[in-house]
Write a protein that holds these residues in place. Structure first.
Motif: not given
Length: 79
Positions: A14-19, A22-32, A54-60
């Protein structure tokens, strides 16, 4: 190999962001799981020990802290 984690992890891509600050860095959640996740990043430089995942796809938006780091991966525990 014996599983020693508190909660079972589920493999995802899942695509996610490390926030942080004020900085946002793209990342991928590999397992959860309910207690944490494994993240894949292109570069760990500057990522602090604590941030919001931040996992926008799941609203988390989950506050977390890093528990381990490898070259392009890190494990986080949710706070």
């Amino acid at each position: 190999m014996v599983e020693t984690r508190i909660a079972p992890r589920h493999r995802v891509m899942k695509p996610a962001k490390i926030e942080y600050g004020g900085v946002k860095i793209a990342c991928t959640v590999r397992d959860i799981s309910i207690t944490g996740a494994a993240l894949e990043v292109t570069d760990q430089f500057g990522i602090p020990a604590q941030f919001t995942l931040s996992m926008p796809e799941d609203g988390l938006k989950l506050p977390c802290h890093i528990v381990w780091r490898r070259e392009f991966r890190m494990g986080v525990a949710f706070d």
